[in-house]
Enzyme design. Structure first.
Site, PDB file in Angstrom:
ATOM      1  N   ARG A 102     -52.409 -60.938 -36.532  1.00 45.51           N
ATOM      2  CA  ARG A 102     -50.997 -61.098 -36.945  1.00 45.51           C
ATOM      3  C   ARG A 102     -51.042 -62.208 -38.135  1.00 45.51           C
ATOM      4  O   ARG A 102     -51.441 -63.020 -38.116  1.00 45.51           O
ATOM      5  CB  ARG A 102     -49.770 -61.474 -35.981  1.00 45.51           C
ATOM      6  CG  ARG A 102     -48.067 -62.187 -37.086  1.00 45.51           C
ATOM      7  CD  ARG A 102     -47.235 -61.968 -35.197  1.00 45.51           C
ATOM      8  NE  ARG A 102     -45.856 -62.767 -36.161  1.00 45.51           N
ATOM      9  CZ  ARG A 102     -45.702 -63.910 -35.491  1.00 45.51           C
ATOM     10  NH1 ARG A 102     -45.753 -64.415 -34.664  1.00 45.51           N
ATOM     11  NH2 ARG A 102     -44.375 -63.930 -36.422  1.00 45.51           N
ATOM     12  N   HIS A 111     -41.853 -65.976 -42.321  1.00 40.16           N
ATOM     13  CA  HIS A 111     -42.338 -67.012 -41.965  1.00 40.16           C
ATOM     14  C   HIS A 111     -42.150 -68.628 -42.699  1.00 40.16           C
ATOM     15  O   HIS A 111     -42.945 -68.902 -42.999  1.00 40.16           O
ATOM     16  CB  HIS A 111     -43.596 -66.370 -41.331  1.00 40.16           C
ATOM     17  CG  HIS A 111     -44.420 -67.353 -39.971  1.00 40.16           C
ATOM     18  ND1 HIS A 111     -44.862 -67.044 -38.815  1.00 40.16           N
ATOM     19  CD2 HIS A 111     -43.657 -68.513 -39.802  1.00 40.16           C
ATOM     20  CE1 HIS A 111     -44.436 -67.775 -37.536  1.00 40.16           C
ATOM     21  NE2 HIS A 111     -44.300 -69.111 -37.792  1.00 40.16           N
ATOM     22  N   ASN A 122     -41.640 -64.501 -29.135  1.00 40.18           N
ATOM     23  CA  ASN A 122     -42.365 -65.946 -29.473  1.00 40.18           C
ATOM     24  C   ASN A 122     -42.001 -66.462 -27.658  1.00 40.18           C
ATOM     25  O   ASN A 122     -41.234 -66.932 -27.819  1.00 40.18           O
ATOM     26  CB  ASN A 122     -42.525 -66.560 -30.257  1.00 40.18           C
ATOM     27  CG  ASN A 122     -42.559 -66.008 -31.294  1.00 40.18           C
ATOM     28  OD1 ASN A 122     -43.333 -64.936 -31.423  1.00 40.18           O
ATOM     29  ND2 ASN A 122     -42.406 -66.121 -32.660  1.00 40.18           N
ATOM     30  N   TYR A 154     -43.264 -70.605 -25.633  1.00 42.01           N
ATOM     31  CA  TYR A 154     -44.123 -71.520 -25.242  1.00 42.01           C
ATOM     32  C   TYR A 154     -43.444 -72.685 -24.082  1.00 42.01           C
ATOM     33  O   TYR A 154     -44.345 -73.153 -23.278  1.00 42.01           O
ATOM     34  CB  TYR A 154     -43.991 -72.608 -26.555  1.00 42.01           C
ATOM     35  CG  TYR A 154     -44.575 -72.162 -27.740  1.00 42.01           C
ATOM     36  CD1 TYR A 154     -45.642 -72.082 -28.026  1.00 42.01           C
ATOM     37  CD2 TYR A 154     -44.194 -71.278 -28.740  1.00 42.01           C
ATOM     38  CE1 TYR A 154     -46.416 -71.076 -29.155  1.00 42.01           C
ATOM     39  CE2 TYR A 154     -44.532 -70.638 -30.009  1.00 42.01           C
ATOM     40  CZ  TYR A 154     -45.289 -71.125 -30.680  1.00 42.01           C
ATOM     41  OH  TYR A 154     -46.756 -69.951 -30.748  1.00 42.01           O
ATOM     42  N   GLU A 188     -46.962 -65.379 -30.250  1.00 37.82           N
ATOM     43  CA  GLU A 188     -46.896 -65.955 -30.072  1.00 37.82           C
ATOM     44  C   GLU A 188     -47.413 -66.341 -29.213  1.00 37.82           C
ATOM     45  O   GLU A 188     -46.221 -66.272 -28.413  1.00 37.82           O
ATOM     46  CB  GLU A 188     -46.039 -67.371 -31.218  1.00 37.82           C
ATOM     47  CG  GLU A 188     -46.192 -66.568 -32.588  1.00 37.82           C
ATOM     48  CD  GLU A 188     -45.183 -67.446 -33.284  1.00 37.82           C
ATOM     49  OE1 GLU A 188     -45.218 -68.722 -32.942  1.00 37.82           O
ATOM     50  OE2 GLU A 188     -45.503 -66.989 -33.880  1.00 37.82           O
TER      51      GLU A 188
HETATM   52  C1  FCB Z   1     -43.902 -71.383 -33.489  1.00 38.00           C
HETATM   53  C2  FCB Z   1     -43.848 -70.993 -34.730  1.00 38.00           C
HETATM   54  C3  FCB Z   1     -45.380 -71.053 -35.760  1.00 38.00           C
HETATM   55  C4  FCB Z   1     -45.846 -72.404 -35.303  1.00 38.00           C
HETATM   56  C5  FCB Z   1     -45.420 -72.062 -33.465  1.00 38.00           C
HETATM   57  C6  FCB Z   1     -46.165 -73.617 -32.587  1.00 38.00           C
HETATM   58  O1  FCB Z   1     -42.247 -72.043 -33.172  1.00 38.00           O
HETATM   59  O2  FCB Z   1     -43.376 -69.668 -35.235  1.00 38.00           O
HETATM   60  O3  FCB Z   1     -45.549 -71.289 -37.080  1.00 38.00           O
HETATM   61  O4  FCB Z   1     -44.976 -73.520 -35.584  1.00 38.00           O
HETATM   62  O5  FCB Z   1     -44.101 -72.907 -33.058  1.00 38.00           O
END
Ligand code: FCB
Length: 473
Positions: free
Chosen positions: A85, A129, A302, A304, A376
Site C-alpha cells: 500500500r 495521504h 487503521n 493503533y 495500518e
Molecule cells: C497514521 C498515518 C500514518 C502514520 C501513522 C503512524 O495516522 O496515516 O501516515 O503517520 O499514523
C-alpha cells in the site's frame, strides 16, 4: 522466543485469499520534492515554518523512495509480502492542482506499479495521504468545496493512467486527521486553527471521497473502492454521566462521523448537535450525503490504540505532538484523555490488541455489507542498529498480538481481506520528524541504508507460512 511457537499456529488462522502487506505514504518516504516537475504540497510549506516539526526536519529527502523503486520492491519481496500500500503525491501528478498532468510524476508511479506486478505484488493505491497541492490550500484548502471537485479530477487522472493495472483504490486516508489535525489543532499541515473550518474540511474530504469513488467505479466497475479511517475503542474513565457523555462524543467524532456518512448517507444526529456550537453546516448542499454514500467494497481500518476519556477537563489529544498545537477536538475541549495503565509505545499510545478485535467485530456488526482490511497497524519504538541487526522485540510482540487479534476477528466471522503493517520502513513521521521509528525495516537516515528488523523477519516468516499453507491446499 514466542515466534517459534506462535508463528505456525497463527499462520493457519487466516483466509486463503489474503492481502499480506506493508504500507507507506508519499510525503513520508519519497523525498525528491523538487524532482521532475513536482509541485509543492502543504507539507513542503508547513515543514519550513519554525516549530512545526519537533526535530526541525522535513521530507525533502525522506527515505528516497522516489529514486529507489528497485530497492523498495526487492525489500517487499524479501519480506515475502504479496501486497503493498502506497500513496500518490497529488502535486507530483498535478503540480497546479488542476487538470494539467505532469507525465514525469505519473511515470514514477507507473514504473512502481510495473515493478511490483513483475514480482507478484499487488498494489493498493491511496489517492490522498495528506499532501494537498499548496496551490489548492492557497485557494482555501479543504474547507472549500472546490477542493473536493479538484480531488475527483485528480482521482480520474490517476485511474486513467494506472487503472489498467491497479484494482485496489483507497480514496482518502484518515479524514479525521486531515480535517482536525490540519485545520483545528494545527499539528499537521496546513497548520490552521479554525474549528469551524475543520468541520467544513471534514465534509469536503468525504465529498471528495464520494466523487472519486464514483468516478473510478464508473470507469471500472471491477475496481475495489475503499476509504481509510482510523478507529479507536473509546472507554469512559468512570460511570459518571459526564465521562459517559465524553465517550459518546469522542466515539461519535472519531468513529461514527465518517462511517455513518460513507455507508448510511447521514451524519450521526447527536454529533451534529454537538458541532452546532461551531458550525452552521451551510456547506452541505443537496445531494452531498447521497454522493458520499458511494459504493464501497472494503472499509480500510487503521488501528493503533484505544482511548479512555473524561469529561472533567484536560484539553490535549492523546496523539498531540509537543509543537504548540491547539485542540483537535473542537466543541469538545472539556474532554481529557487519560491513561488506562496499559503499556505504551514510543508515541505514548497504549497497547491493546483486543481493541482491534473489538473495532473489527463492531464494524462488521454495524456494516455487514462491507469487507474489512487492516490497512495500518504498527508501533514506534526507539530501535538500535547493533552489528547489522535490530532486535525490536517490543514491535515483534505488538505485531504478533495484533495479528492474533485479527485472527480472532476472522474466527468470529469478520470478512477480513488483508493486513498491512505500518510501516514498511522507518520514515518521516509528520510533526515528529525522524524521531519516531515505525518500520519493519530500519533506515539509517543519513545514508538511506535499510536493515530488516527482527519484527520484519518474524512477519515475513509468518506471511510465508500462511501463504504456503494455503497454496498447499
Ligand atoms: C497514521 C498515518 C500514518 C502514520 C501513522 C503512524 O495516522 O496515516 O501516515 O503517520 O499514523
Amino acid at each position: 522466543m514466542s515466534n517459534d511457537i506462535e508463528g505456525p499456529a497463527l499462520a493457519a488462522r487466516f483466509p486463503s485469499a489474503f492481502a499480506w502487506g506493508a504500507a507507506t505514504s508519499s510525503y513520508q518516504v519519497e523525498g525528491a520534492t523538487d524532482a521532475d516537475g513536482r509541485g509543492k504540497s502543504i507539507w513542503d510549506a508547513f515543514v519550513n515554518e519554525p516549530g512545526r516539526v519537533v526535530d526541525g526536519s522535513n521530507g525533502d529527502t525522506a527515505i528516497d523512495s522516489y529514486r529507489n523503486i528497485e530497492g523498495d520492491v526487492a525489500l517487499i519481496k524479501a519480506l515475502g509480502l504479496n501486497s503493498y500500500r502506497f500513496s500518490l503525491s497529488w502535486p507530483r501528478i498535478c503540480p497546479d492542482g488542476d487538470g494539467r498532468v505532469n507525465q514525469a510524476g505519473l511515470a514514477y508511479y507507473s514504473n512502481l506499479v510495473d515493478a511490483l506486478l513483475a514480482e507478484g505484488i499487488t498494489p493498493w493505491i491511496t489517492l490522498y495521504h495528506w499532501d494537498l497541492p499548496q496551490v489548492l490550500e492557497d485557494a482555501g484548502g479543504w474547507p472549500e468545496r472546490a477542493t473536493a471537485l479538484r480531488f475527483a479530477e485528480f482521482a480520474k487522472i490517476a485511474h486513467d493512467a494506472l487503472g489498467d493495472r491497479v484494482k485496489h483504490w483507497i480514496t482518502v486516508n484518515e479524514p479525521w486527521c486531515a480535517a482536525f489535525l490540519g485545520y483545528a489543532s494545527g499539528e499537521h499541515a496546513p497548520g490552521r486553527r479554525d474549528p469551524s473550518a475543520s468541520v467544513a474540511a471534514a465534509h469536503h474530504l468525504m465529498l471528495g471521497h464520494g466523487l472519486a469513488a464514483r468516478a473510478i467505479k464508473a470507469a471500472d466497475p471491477e475496481a475495489t473502492i475503499s476509504i481509510g479511517l482510523n478507529f479507536y475503542p473509546v472507554h469512559a474513565a468512570s460511570d459518571s454521566a459526564v465521562d459517559v457523555d465524553a465517550a459518546r462524543r469522542v466515539d461519535g467524532v472519531q468513529n461514527r462521523w465518517f462511517t455513518e456518512v460513507a455507508l448510511r448517507g447521514a451524519y450521526p444526529e447527536d454529533i451534529v448537535e454537538d458541532f452546532k456550537a461551531i458550525s452552521d453546516f451551510a456547506f452541505i448542499e443537496d445531494g452531498d450525503l447521497e454522493t458520499i454514500k458511494a459504493p464501497l467494497d472494503i472499509l480500510s481500518v487503521n488501528y493503533y490504540s484505544r482511548f479512555t476519556v473524561t469529561g472533567n477537563g484536560g484539553a490535549t489529544s492523546a496523539s498531540a505532538a509537543p509543537t504548540g498545537a491547539g485542540s483537535a477536538w473542537p466543541a469538545n475541549e472539556h474532554i481529557g484523555f487519560v491513561s488506562a495503565g496499559l503499556p505504551v509505545t514510543d508515541m505514548g499510545w497504549e497497547i491493546e490488541p483486543a481493541g482491534l478485535t473489538q473495532v473489527l467485530t463492531r464494524l462488521h456488526t454495524e456494516y455487514p455489507e462491507v469487507s474489512l482490511a487492516v490497512t495500518e497497524n504498527g508501533a514506534a519504538f526507539p530501535d538500535k542498529l547493533d552489528d547489522g541487526q535490530v532486535h525490536d522485540l517490543e514491535r515483534l510482540d505488538y505485531v504478533q498480538g495484533h495479528l492474533a487479534a485479527c485472527a480472532d476477528a476472522v474466527e468470529a466471522g469478520v470478512p477480513l481481506v488483508g493486513y498491512f503493517a505500518w510501516s514498511l520502513a522507518d520514515n518521516f513521521e509528520w510533526a515528529w520528524g525522524y524521531t519516531k521509528r515505525f518500520g519493519l525495516v530500519y533506515v539509517e537516515f543519513e545514508t538511506g541504508e535499510r536493515t530488516v528488523k527482527d519484527s520484519g523477519r518474524w512477519y515475513g516468516d509468518l506471511v510465508r507460512r500462511a501463504r504456503s499453507i494455503r497454496e498447499a491446499e
